[in-house]
Motif scaffolding. Structure first.
Motif, PDB file in Angstrom:
ATOM      1  N   ASP A 155     -90.657 -26.774 -25.688  1.00 44.55           N
ATOM      2  CA  ASP A 155     -89.580 -25.800 -25.873  1.00 44.55           C
ATOM      3  C   ASP A 155     -88.472 -26.001 -24.844  1.00 44.55           C
ATOM      4  OD1 ASP A 155     -90.948 -24.669 -27.960  1.00 44.55           O
ATOM      5  OD2 ASP A 155     -91.862 -23.084 -26.761  1.00 44.55           O
ATOM      6  N   LEU A 156     -88.865 -26.252 -23.602  1.00 38.60           N
ATOM      7  CA  LEU A 156     -87.876 -26.458 -22.544  1.00 38.60           C
ATOM      8  C   LEU A 156     -87.067 -27.730 -22.796  1.00 38.60           C
ATOM      9  CD1 LEU A 156     -86.846 -25.253 -19.873  1.00 38.60           C
ATOM     10  CD2 LEU A 156     -88.513 -26.682 -18.679  1.00 38.60           C
ATOM     11  N   LEU A 169     -76.258 -18.541 -30.348  1.00 39.13           N
ATOM     12  CA  LEU A 169     -77.210 -17.429 -30.367  1.00 39.13           C
ATOM     13  C   LEU A 169     -78.029 -17.358 -29.090  1.00 39.13           C
ATOM     14  CD1 LEU A 169     -78.366 -15.116 -32.029  1.00 39.13           C
ATOM     15  CD2 LEU A 169     -79.945 -16.732 -33.098  1.00 39.13           C
ATOM     16  N   GLN A 170     -78.339 -18.506 -28.502  1.00 41.59           N
ATOM     17  CA  GLN A 170     -79.169 -18.523 -27.297  1.00 41.59           C
ATOM     18  C   GLN A 170     -78.576 -17.707 -26.152  1.00 41.59           C
ATOM     19  OE1 GLN A 170     -78.500 -20.285 -24.264  1.00 41.59           O
ATOM     20  NE2 GLN A 170     -80.464 -19.721 -23.325  1.00 41.59           N
ATOM     21  N   PRO A 171     -77.247 -17.764 -25.888  1.00 39.89           N
ATOM     22  CA  PRO A 171     -76.706 -16.914 -24.817  1.00 39.89           C
ATOM     23  C   PRO A 171     -76.888 -15.424 -25.075  1.00 39.89           C
ATOM     24  CG  PRO A 171     -75.148 -18.650 -25.381  1.00 39.89           C
ATOM     25  CD  PRO A 171     -76.215 -18.692 -26.416  1.00 39.89           C
ATOM     26  N   LEU A 172     -76.915 -15.028 -26.352  1.00 40.26           N
ATOM     27  CA  LEU A 172     -77.098 -13.610 -26.668  1.00 40.26           C
ATOM     28  C   LEU A 172     -78.530 -13.157 -26.365  1.00 40.26           C
ATOM     29  CD1 LEU A 172     -75.094 -13.315 -30.015  1.00 40.26           C
ATOM     30  CD2 LEU A 172     -74.309 -12.950 -27.658  1.00 40.26           C
ATOM     31  N   VAL A 173     -79.507 -13.988 -26.742  1.00 34.61           N
ATOM     32  CA  VAL A 173     -80.886 -13.603 -26.440  1.00 34.61           C
ATOM     33  C   VAL A 173     -81.167 -13.752 -24.943  1.00 34.61           C
ATOM     34  CG1 VAL A 173     -81.719 -14.131 -28.748  1.00 34.61           C
ATOM     35  CG2 VAL A 173     -81.750 -15.907 -27.027  1.00 34.61           C
ATOM     36  N   GLU A 174     -80.485 -14.704 -24.292  1.00 31.42           N
ATOM     37  CA  GLU A 174     -80.644 -14.834 -22.844  1.00 31.42           C
ATOM     38  C   GLU A 174     -80.121 -13.593 -22.140  1.00 31.42           C
ATOM     39  OE1 GLU A 174     -79.371 -17.823 -19.156  1.00 31.42           O
ATOM     40  OE2 GLU A 174     -78.706 -18.233 -21.204  1.00 31.42           O
ATOM     41  N   ASN A 175     -78.967 -13.079 -22.593  1.00 27.75           N
ATOM     42  CA  ASN A 175     -78.441 -11.847 -22.025  1.00 27.75           C
ATOM     43  C   ASN A 175     -79.380 -10.675 -22.286  1.00 27.75           C
ATOM     44  OD1 ASN A 175     -76.132 -12.740 -20.755  1.00 27.75           O
ATOM     45  ND2 ASN A 175     -74.812 -12.435 -22.533  1.00 27.75           N
ATOM     46  N   ALA A 176     -79.965 -10.662 -23.486  1.00 26.71           N
ATOM     47  CA  ALA A 176     -80.892  -9.574 -23.814  1.00 26.71           C
ATOM     48  C   ALA A 176     -82.088  -9.565 -22.861  1.00 26.71           C
ATOM     49  CB  ALA A 176     -81.361  -9.711 -25.258  1.00 26.71           C
ATOM     50  N   ARG A 201     -87.411 -20.765 -29.325  1.00 21.04           N
ATOM     51  CA  ARG A 201     -88.017 -21.546 -28.245  1.00 21.04           C
ATOM     52  C   ARG A 201     -87.688 -20.943 -26.880  1.00 21.04           C
ATOM     53  NH1 ARG A 201     -90.309 -26.204 -29.829  1.00 21.04           N
ATOM     54  NH2 ARG A 201     -89.861 -26.980 -31.937  1.00 21.04           N
ATOM     55  N   TYR A 202     -86.459 -20.480 -26.713  1.00 17.10           N
ATOM     56  CA  TYR A 202     -86.106 -19.845 -25.445  1.00 17.10           C
ATOM     57  C   TYR A 202     -86.963 -18.601 -25.205  1.00 17.10           C
ATOM     58  CZ  TYR A 202     -83.530 -17.206 -21.966  1.00 17.10           C
ATOM     59  OH  TYR A 202     -83.202 -16.477 -20.857  1.00 17.10           O
ATOM     60  N   LEU A 203     -87.108 -17.771 -26.229  1.00 13.51           N
ATOM     61  CA  LEU A 203     -87.898 -16.546 -26.066  1.00 13.51           C
ATOM     62  C   LEU A 203     -89.375 -16.857 -25.875  1.00 13.51           C
ATOM     63  CD1 LEU A 203     -86.144 -14.263 -28.708  1.00 13.51           C
ATOM     64  CD2 LEU A 203     -86.080 -14.019 -26.216  1.00 13.51           C
ATOM     65  N   ASN A 260     -72.503 -31.743 -28.749  1.00 10.77           N
ATOM     66  CA  ASN A 260     -71.058 -31.952 -28.778  1.00 10.77           C
ATOM     67  C   ASN A 260     -70.385 -30.683 -29.278  1.00 10.77           C
ATOM     68  OD1 ASN A 260     -68.434 -32.747 -29.116  1.00 10.77           O
ATOM     69  ND2 ASN A 260     -68.912 -34.566 -30.336  1.00 10.77           N
ATOM     70  N   PRO A 261     -69.502 -30.054 -28.489  1.00  7.89           N
ATOM     71  CA  PRO A 261     -68.878 -28.803 -28.922  1.00  7.89           C
ATOM     72  C   PRO A 261     -67.956 -28.973 -30.117  1.00  7.89           C
ATOM     73  CG  PRO A 261     -67.872 -29.599 -26.887  1.00  7.89           C
ATOM     74  CD  PRO A 261     -69.071 -30.454 -27.142  1.00  7.89           C
ATOM     75  N   ASP A 262     -67.535 -30.211 -30.444  1.00  9.50           N
ATOM     76  CA  ASP A 262     -66.666 -30.433 -31.596  1.00  9.50           C
ATOM     77  C   ASP A 262     -67.443 -30.430 -32.906  1.00  9.50           C
ATOM     78  OD1 ASP A 262     -64.387 -30.608 -30.064  1.00  9.50           O
ATOM     79  OD2 ASP A 262     -64.603 -32.767 -29.743  1.00  9.50           O
ATOM     80  N   GLU A 263     -68.762 -30.501 -32.839  1.00 12.26           N
ATOM     81  CA  GLU A 263     -69.583 -30.493 -34.034  1.00 12.26           C
ATOM     82  C   GLU A 263     -70.151 -29.097 -34.254  1.00 12.26           C
ATOM     83  OE1 GLU A 263     -72.552 -33.449 -33.630  1.00 12.26           O
ATOM     84  OE2 GLU A 263     -71.148 -35.135 -33.684  1.00 12.26           O
ATOM     85  N   THR A 264     -70.400 -28.783 -35.517  1.00 13.57           N
ATOM     86  CA  THR A 264     -70.977 -27.488 -35.836  1.00 13.57           C
ATOM     87  C   THR A 264     -72.497 -27.589 -35.893  1.00 13.57           C
ATOM     88  OG1 THR A 264     -70.720 -27.957 -38.193  1.00 13.57           O
ATOM     89  CG2 THR A 264     -68.962 -26.699 -37.110  1.00 13.57           C
ATOM     90  N   SER A 265     -73.120 -26.450 -35.690  1.00 12.54           N
ATOM     91  CA  SER A 265     -74.568 -26.341 -35.818  1.00 12.54           C
ATOM     92  C   SER A 265     -74.860 -25.563 -37.092  1.00 12.54           C
ATOM     93  CB  SER A 265     -75.139 -25.648 -34.578  1.00 12.54           C
ATOM     94  OG  SER A 265     -76.543 -25.527 -34.661  1.00 12.54           O
ATOM     95  N   THR A 266     -76.119 -25.219 -37.287  1.00  9.38           N
ATOM     96  CA  THR A 266     -76.510 -24.403 -38.435  1.00  9.38           C
ATOM     97  C   THR A 266     -77.287 -23.191 -37.954  1.00  9.38           C
ATOM     98  OG1 THR A 266     -78.586 -25.610 -38.745  1.00  9.38           O
ATOM     99  CG2 THR A 266     -76.654 -26.427 -39.946  1.00  9.38           C
ATOM    100  N   LEU A 267     -77.351 -22.195 -38.823  1.00 11.24           N
ATOM    101  CA  LEU A 267     -78.067 -20.969 -38.480  1.00 11.24           C
ATOM    102  C   LEU A 267     -79.535 -21.250 -38.196  1.00 11.24           C
ATOM    103  CD1 LEU A 267     -78.230 -17.923 -38.187  1.00 11.24           C
ATOM    104  CD2 LEU A 267     -78.403 -17.742 -40.682  1.00 11.24           C
ATOM    105  N   SER A 268     -80.148 -22.152 -38.956  1.00  7.64           N
ATOM    106  CA  SER A 268     -81.561 -22.456 -38.743  1.00  7.64           C
ATOM    107  C   SER A 268     -81.797 -23.054 -37.363  1.00  7.64           C
ATOM    108  CB  SER A 268     -82.074 -23.407 -39.825  1.00  7.64           C
ATOM    109  OG  SER A 268     -81.382 -24.638 -39.756  1.00  7.64           O
ATOM    110  N   LYS A 269     -80.897 -23.952 -36.939  1.00  4.32           N
ATOM    111  CA  LYS A 269     -81.053 -24.569 -35.626  1.00  4.32           C
ATOM    112  C   LYS A 269     -80.858 -23.547 -34.512  1.00  4.32           C
ATOM    113  CE  LYS A 269     -79.699 -29.274 -36.872  1.00  4.32           C
ATOM    114  NZ  LYS A 269     -78.738 -30.377 -36.626  1.00  4.32           N
ATOM    115  N   GLU A 270     -79.899 -22.656 -34.693  1.00  6.61           N
ATOM    116  CA  GLU A 270     -79.657 -21.645 -33.660  1.00  6.61           C
ATOM    117  C   GLU A 270     -80.815 -20.666 -33.561  1.00  6.61           C
ATOM    118  OE1 GLU A 270     -76.953 -21.787 -31.511  1.00  6.61           O
ATOM    119  OE2 GLU A 270     -76.932 -23.728 -32.516  1.00  6.61           O
ATOM    120  N   LEU A 271     -81.415 -20.309 -34.686  1.00  2.00           N
ATOM    121  CA  LEU A 271     -82.581 -19.419 -34.658  1.00  2.00           C
ATOM    122  C   LEU A 271     -83.775 -20.122 -34.015  1.00  2.00           C
ATOM    123  CD1 LEU A 271     -82.324 -17.772 -38.197  1.00  2.00           C
ATOM    124  CD2 LEU A 271     -82.002 -16.627 -35.987  1.00  2.00           C
TER     125      LEU A 271
END
Length: 359
Positions: A202-203, A262-269, A229-231, A213-224
């Motif tokens: 997970d780490l 999404l990870q920064p939001l759960v990290e803040n939580a 893994r962070y949680l 790469n910030p110029d590329e997009t991700s997907t909702l599945s990858k962000e979830l």
């Protein structure tokens, strides 16, 4: 959550100079602007003010016809305009606007009776009407394209600032999180080697995501998956103090999102809601897909007032500002980040369209 994972890779998006005139919000903006222009031209005419409403109808309809026809032409020509540079696209758009204005003016003059001609431009024949229309169209078209260029440059600046913050966020996996994770892994290797191996994986996935790469997009599945893994890592450290409730089965896994959103939001939580509290806390990650919009929320309980401190505030705002800027940059302002308090809990909601055609 596994059915969300196998989705196609997104492609980098093209930052267009001209807006998409095929979109409904843009069409509504064109209609409103055309009506305001019609009112302005009517007020600027030499007719008595008592005849304002009588003159406004034909003028507003004439301007609206030109505006909507030009928008339709720019919408149809959009694929070709995207294949050329910004300067060429601007010149072609200006020529299309002037040409369309001339053709619509000629067609309107030919199809309407003399009484309507007198209402629009008293005393002018076809040459005079064409000169007026082409002159106004050329001037206003140039001003519009200049405004769109400045707006484009402003957007690029905002995205550059968001990218800089994203780079800072990528490099900002908090040192204490890394040290705590390593300590957790060290303890688990003695008590539960299998779980220790999962935490290491997970780490590794978390740090691999920070190199995106910030110029590329991700997907909702990858962000979830990244948030999961962070949680999972934090769960090994906080134990029963951290409870997580997932409700994301209704979401489209291939929906586009900025990377590491999404990870920064759960990290803040965790950092602001769960870790400071001596009591068990709950993080709810839930989502719904309704009416071509995804509504994803991260909600967490908060510590008692006596357990909070000012040291958490600035980092929270930085992450939220970054999320807002990058969501606005990807979805051209069609996404919302809503922060609220619900029954004493803190909640951040991401609302964005799906499917979304890259501009």
């Amino acid at each position: 959550m596994q059915h969300l994972l196998d989705v196609p890779e997104p492609t980098p998006r093209r930052k267009a100079f001209l807006p998409n005139f095929c979109r409904v919000p843009m069409i509504l903006g064109v209609v409103l602007t055309a009506q305001l222009l019609g009112i302005s031209l009517t007020l600027a005419s030499r007719r008595p003010l008592a005849e304002f409403w009588e003159h406004l109808g034909p003028m507003a309809f004439f301007v609206l016809t030109i505006s909507l026809t030009t928008s339709a032409v720019l919408c149809a020509m959009r694929p070709a305009l995207l294949r050329v540079g910004d300067r060429t696209a601007a010149l072609l758009a200006w020529l299309l606007l002037v040409t369309t204005t001339g053709l619509v003016t000629w067609g309107a003059y030919s199809a309407t009776p003399d009484a309507v001609h007198a209402e629009l431009f008293p005393g002018d024949g076809l040459p005079g009407i064409l000169i007026r229309s082409l002159g106004i169209g050329a001037i206003l078209g140039g001003m519009l394209l200049r405004y769109l260029y400045l707006h484009h440059m402003w957007r690029l600046q905002v995205e550059a600032e968001a990218e800089a913050r994203f780079q800072k966020l990528q490099a900002r996996i908090r040192p204490h999180f890394l040290f705590n994770s390593m300590n957790t892994i060290a303890n688990l290797t003695q008590t539960n080697p299998r779980v220790a191996e999962e935490v290491v994986q997970d780490l590794a996935d978390l740090f691999r995501a920070t190199l995106a790469n910030p110029d590329e997009t991700s997907t909702l599945s990858k962000e979830l998956e990244l948030a999961y893994r962070y949680l999972n890592i934090e769960k090994q450290r906080l134990g029963e103090r951290l409870q997580v409730l997932w409700d994301v089965e209704d979401l489209p896994g291939d929906a586009m999102l900025p990377p590491l959103i999404l990870q920064p939001l759960v990290e803040n939580a965790v950092y602001h809601g769960i870790a400071p509290s001596r009591r068990p806390g709950l993080i709810r990650i839930s989502g719904r897909y309704r009416r071509a919009q995804v509504n994803l929320s991260v909600r967490n309980t908060l510590p008692a007032d006596s357990e909070t401190g000012e040291r958490h505030t600035s980092g929270n705002h930085m992450a939220l500002d970054n999320v807002k800027q990058r969501m606005a940059g990807l979805f051209d302002g069609d996404a919302r980040v809503i922060i609220s308090r619900i029954d004493g809990d803190y909640q951040v909601r991401l609302v964005f369209p799906y499917p979304w055609k890259q501009q």
